[in-house]
Scaffold this motif. Structure first.
Motif, PDB file in Angstrom:
ATOM      1  N   GLU A 169      -7.410  -8.050   8.662  1.00  0.00           N
ATOM      2  CA  GLU A 169      -8.188  -7.150   7.812  1.00  0.00           C
ATOM      3  C   GLU A 169      -8.398  -7.793   6.454  1.00  0.00           C
ATOM      4  OE1 GLU A 169      -6.276  -3.352   7.672  1.00  0.00           O
ATOM      5  OE2 GLU A 169      -6.506  -3.027   9.820  1.00  0.00           O
ATOM      6  N   LEU A 170      -9.498  -7.429   5.840  1.00  0.00           N
ATOM      7  CA  LEU A 170      -9.848  -7.956   4.522  1.00  0.00           C
ATOM      8  C   LEU A 170      -9.213  -7.074   3.455  1.00  0.00           C
ATOM      9  CD1 LEU A 170     -11.545 -10.130   3.106  1.00  0.00           C
ATOM     10  CD2 LEU A 170     -13.441  -8.530   3.121  1.00  0.00           C
ATOM     11  N   HIS A 171      -8.254  -7.641   2.705  1.00  0.00           N
ATOM     12  CA  HIS A 171      -7.577  -6.921   1.623  1.00  0.00           C
ATOM     13  C   HIS A 171      -7.646  -7.774   0.366  1.00  0.00           C
ATOM     14  CE1 HIS A 171      -5.798  -3.637   3.938  1.00  0.00           C
ATOM     15  NE2 HIS A 171      -5.624  -4.522   4.906  1.00  0.00           N
ATOM     16  N   GLN A 172      -8.202  -7.234  -0.666  1.00  0.00           N
ATOM     17  CA  GLN A 172      -8.298  -7.905  -1.963  1.00  0.00           C
ATOM     18  C   GLN A 172      -8.913  -9.294  -1.818  1.00  0.00           C
ATOM     19  OE1 GLN A 172      -4.371  -7.785  -3.568  1.00  0.00           O
ATOM     20  NE2 GLN A 172      -4.407  -5.571  -3.874  1.00  0.00           N
ATOM     21  N   GLN A 173     -10.054  -9.358  -1.167  1.00  0.00           N
ATOM     22  CA  GLN A 173     -10.858 -10.573  -0.995  1.00  0.00           C
ATOM     23  C   GLN A 173     -10.200 -11.661  -0.163  1.00  0.00           C
ATOM     24  OE1 GLN A 173     -13.913 -10.219  -2.055  1.00  0.00           O
ATOM     25  NE2 GLN A 173     -13.357  -8.245  -2.933  1.00  0.00           N
ATOM     26  N   SER A 174      -9.146 -11.346   0.600  1.00  0.00           N
ATOM     27  CA  SER A 174      -8.554 -12.344   1.498  1.00  0.00           C
ATOM     28  C   SER A 174      -8.203 -11.677   2.828  1.00  0.00           C
ATOM     29  CB  SER A 174      -7.312 -12.981   0.869  1.00  0.00           C
ATOM     30  OG  SER A 174      -6.283 -12.031   0.760  1.00  0.00           O
ATOM     31  N   TRP A 175      -8.319 -12.464   3.892  1.00  0.00           N
ATOM     32  CA  TRP A 175      -8.034 -11.959   5.221  1.00  0.00           C
ATOM     33  C   TRP A 175      -6.543 -12.054   5.492  1.00  0.00           C
ATOM     34  CZ3 TRP A 175     -11.493  -9.581   8.297  1.00  0.00           C
ATOM     35  CH2 TRP A 175     -12.837  -9.704   7.961  1.00  0.00           C
ATOM     36  N   SER A 176      -5.956 -10.963   5.966  1.00  0.00           N
ATOM     37  CA  SER A 176      -4.518 -10.895   6.251  1.00  0.00           C
ATOM     38  C   SER A 176      -4.295 -10.366   7.657  1.00  0.00           C
ATOM     39  CB  SER A 176      -3.806  -9.974   5.258  1.00  0.00           C
ATOM     40  OG  SER A 176      -4.020 -10.416   3.940  1.00  0.00           O
ATOM     41  N   ALA A 177      -3.355 -10.959   8.363  1.00  0.00           N
ATOM     42  CA  ALA A 177      -3.019 -10.510   9.715  1.00  0.00           C
ATOM     43  C   ALA A 177      -2.223  -9.223   9.640  1.00  0.00           C
ATOM     44  CB  ALA A 177      -2.224 -11.585  10.446  1.00  0.00           C
ATOM     45  N   THR A 178      -2.579  -8.271  10.473  1.00  0.00           N
ATOM     46  CA  THR A 178      -1.843  -7.005  10.518  1.00  0.00           C
ATOM     47  C   THR A 178      -1.108  -6.835  11.843  1.00  0.00           C
ATOM     48  OG1 THR A 178      -3.808  -5.849  11.286  1.00  0.00           O
ATOM     49  CG2 THR A 178      -3.392  -5.840   8.910  1.00  0.00           C
ATOM     50  N   VAL A 179      -1.625  -7.443  12.914  1.00  0.00           N
ATOM     51  CA  VAL A 179      -0.996  -7.333  14.235  1.00  0.00           C
ATOM     52  C   VAL A 179      -1.064  -8.703  14.907  1.00  0.00           C
ATOM     53  CG1 VAL A 179      -1.129  -6.238  16.504  1.00  0.00           C
ATOM     54  CG2 VAL A 179      -1.693  -4.920  14.477  1.00  0.00           C
ATOM     55  N   LEU A 180       0.038  -9.067  15.575  1.00  0.00           N
ATOM     56  CA  LEU A 180       0.091 -10.277  16.398  1.00  0.00           C
ATOM     57  C   LEU A 180       0.901  -9.943  17.636  1.00  0.00           C
ATOM     58  CD1 LEU A 180      -0.357 -13.324  16.864  1.00  0.00           C
ATOM     59  CD2 LEU A 180       1.770 -13.721  15.639  1.00  0.00           C
ATOM     60  N   ARG A 181       0.340 -10.183  18.813  1.00  0.00           N
ATOM     61  CA  ARG A 181       1.030  -9.941  20.075  1.00  0.00           C
ATOM     62  C   ARG A 181       0.866 -11.154  20.964  1.00  0.00           C
ATOM     63  NH1 ARG A 181       2.778  -6.352  17.536  1.00  0.00           N
ATOM     64  NH2 ARG A 181       2.560  -4.133  17.858  1.00  0.00           N
ATOM     65  N   LEU A 182       1.957 -11.644  21.517  1.00  0.00           N
ATOM     66  CA  LEU A 182       1.934 -12.731  22.490  1.00  0.00           C
ATOM     67  C   LEU A 182       2.351 -12.170  23.841  1.00  0.00           C
ATOM     68  CD1 LEU A 182       3.516 -15.533  20.369  1.00  0.00           C
ATOM     69  CD2 LEU A 182       1.311 -15.654  21.485  1.00  0.00           C
ATOM     70  N   ILE A 183       1.543 -12.412  24.847  1.00  0.00           N
ATOM     71  CA  ILE A 183       1.813 -11.889  26.182  1.00  0.00           C
ATOM     72  C   ILE A 183       2.017 -13.043  27.133  1.00  0.00           C
ATOM     73  CG2 ILE A 183       0.899 -10.466  28.034  1.00  0.00           C
ATOM     74  CD1 ILE A 183      -0.912  -9.191  25.876  1.00  0.00           C
TER      75      ILE A 183
END
Length: 190
Positions: free
Chosen positions: A176-190
């Motif tokens: 998601e874009l927060h304060q002009q930078s992209w940040s990961a909010t969810v990561l799932r490895l299957i």
């Protein structure tokens, strides 16, 4: 104008001759009549918007535009994050490096998932089948396919197919874009 260059090296090889290309004009495509592929029974399409009935209620604000594909910035951010995840899985980078690309409130979950994936890859590489030798250089984790979608402006979701040796993995992430930078909010490895 004719020109011939003859090169005859010593030996049984034949001579090489270079000749100029004959002049010709390209076809005039703009003078051809256009091909029509429609059926004579096809109804014409009306591209004008139909008039809306007046309901007497105030108009609702327009919904945000739907992005057909992911934006260029979103693609770059996802590729950077996926590249870093692959480096973590291969053991070239510690999982803690994922923290700076994650949203602070979700960073612990993202790092834990990256660490768990790196451990699974290490366990898989160390596991040996009876009667086989461990390879000198194990097969690295590589990206097979990356699919992106941007469900709304400022959020991008990705599905990644990974391969290592004979095993295929899947990774899903959301940024998601927060304060002009992209940040990961969810990561799932299957």
């Amino acid at each position: 104008m004719r020109s011939t260059v003859e090169v005859a090296p010593r030996g049984p090889r034949p001579a090489i001759r270079l000749r100029p290309v004959p002049r010709y004009e390209p076809p005039f495509d703009d003078e051809l009549s256009p091909q029509v592929w429609s059926s004579p029974r096809q109804l014409p399409l009306s591209w004008e918007d139909p008039p809306e009935p007046d309901t007497g209620q105030p108009e609702r604000p327009a919904a945000p535009p739907v992005v057909a594909g992911a934006s260029h910035d979103a693609k770059l951010a996802v590729r950077r994050f996926v590249h870093m995840c692959v480096e973590v899985l291969n053991g070239y980078r510690p999982a803690g490096h994922l923290r700076r690309l994650a949203l602070p409130s979700e960073a612990a979950h993202v790092v834990a998932e990256g660490l768990a994936g790196a451990r699974r890859v290490t366990e898989m590489r160390n596991a040996r089948r009876p009667g086989t030798r461990r390879p000198l250089r194990p097969a690295p984790v590589a990206v097979l396919r990356l699919r992106l979608c941007e469900p709304r402006p400022g959020a991008v979701e990705a599905a990644v197919a990974l391969v290592t040796g004979q095993r295929t993995w899947a990774m899903a992430l959301r940024m998601e874009l927060h304060q002009q930078s992209w940040s990961a909010t969810v990561l799932r490895l299957i």
